[in-house]
Design an enzyme around this catalytic site. Sequence first.
Site, PDB file in Angstrom:
ATOM      1  N   HIS A 407       0.810  -1.215   0.000  1.00  0.00           N
ATOM      2  CA  HIS A 407       0.000   0.000   0.000  1.00  0.00           C
ATOM      3  C   HIS A 407       0.848   1.271   0.000  1.00  0.00           C
ATOM      4  CE1 HIS A 407      -3.336  -2.698   1.164  1.00  0.00           C
ATOM      5  NE2 HIS A 407      -4.096  -1.766   0.646  1.00  0.00           N
ATOM      6  N   GLY A 408       2.040   1.193   0.520  1.00  0.00           N
ATOM      7  CA  GLY A 408       2.858   2.404   0.527  1.00  0.00           C
ATOM      8  C   GLY A 408       4.205   2.176   1.180  1.00  0.00           C
TER       9      GLY A 408
END
Length: 559
Positions: A407-408
Amino acid sequence: MITNNSINDWFVQNFGTITSEQVKSWFIYNPDEKLLFNTGLFLGLFLVFYFVYAFLRKTFYLRLTYVILFSLFFYYKSSGIYFLLLLLSSVVDYGLSQIIYRETRVNAKKIYLVISVILNLGLLGYFKYMNFMIVTYNDMFNGNFQLHNIFLPVGISFYTFQSMSYIIEIYREEIKPTKNYIEYLFFVSFFPQLVAGPIVRAKDFLPQIYQKLNLTKQDVNNALFLIIGGLIKKTVISNYISINFVDRVFDTPMNYTAFENLMASYGYAIQIYCDFSGYSDMAIGIALLLGFKLPANFRTPYKSVSITDFWRRWHISLSTWLKDFLYISIGGNREGTFAGFLFPSLFFFGLLLWGISNVNVSFIPLGIAIGAIAVFCLTFLLSNKKNQTLVTNFNLFTTMLLGGLWHGAGAQFIIWGALHGLALAVHKMFMELFPSKKEGSNFLWKFFSILITFHFVVFCWIFFRARDFETALQVINNIGQLTFEPEQWKVIVLGYKNVFLLMLFGYVWHFLPEVITGKMKFVFDKTPLIGKAIILGFVYWIVYATAVAGSQPFIYFQF
């Protein structure tokens, strides 16, 4: 009497005069004006596209090529010249998939698969994690490497995972490769789900390419219902809550009261759900109008009675992908692997170092680190099948850690994944120790299960939303100082009246019984087509009228 002049006057009054520069801007990439489903530009372009698509419905390669060209244009409007990266990636993956399919030697097939995985993850790693790795190295070893000026192409994680699933399924002999590159590119670049999912599996999507297009009246009803619902979720609820409350609090949490920090956390929970499920609904609806059925991506996740249940309802296409291609690949519940033990061990070691490094300031970080390690160890030490549970929990924890990193690139995303991994392990242990407390017990048990699960998920969202780990801790610390001050709360609620009303509307909509939503769908289905068109037009008018701050990009575009 309605005349051409009166229509023209109304159009100019509401939308202004269209100039050649405006027309040019419709087709030229602008990083500040991406082509989003919830914009009037997309509606206009899609209507023109769909008009031609209807005439090509009985063709095959001409129709596929036409959709591919529109999909590449759609991606160009989102990421500019980086649409060439999508083409380059697709050429390489298509070529390797053909080689793997024709290769008869097992070891050679495995080598080609490894090459494909390295190339895909290497490309993803450069664009998404290069600067994160540089910062981490500089912090750990006092390095002075300069950060790179890297543009993150929209949705690169989504189409990378989709392409990898295609090659892995060919390697596992679950599917046969497409007959040619055009069919493969259609699968990879299909614009409704290209930039933010759902992540489509080749074995589910490819057979639909070869089927005769058959768009029924019920399909149109379902598509319009999904698109209208998605527009309302994204534009009316998510955008307004984000701009007018959530973003302000999470940007500078120390400037707001404990109550505002708490409500911003609740606000983000419904914001991200409406944003992402709204996009998914629109993507599924648009694909349905084109004659393709995409898998459901959300099933009212905040109704979950456990964290395990939550991951059966939230971002279903990603959780399924992680289970089938990561969790099972590193051993699943069968065997332990080096990778399965490596990542949790590194995480807990790093957590312990963080706790020790902060001892001079506070013993709380060290207590959290020791507590987390102890809880994780107890999840398999208390089990009747210690060895199998140990393997399962390590592999599960690895899957969620890497899911968080997907996700990041940031410590806050790793913590978010770790919290979910730990919670899944704890829930498995709980269900083994108390088998009578199965999901779906008596009403009171179910109510408190939903309440506890929801608040754990909201707590985890704080790390997900915060711009960094320190900001997340600030929000949590502020909420921890909450005191009962009804007069202050009343002033805040009245000050953010519209925001809180929309939050309430979003939660009520989400928790509506399926019987009621089913009746709403039944009424919509019975509405004449002209009525549905009017409703859709009205919703788009609301989109236009509420877009005072410009169209807000979908949250998952950054992934």
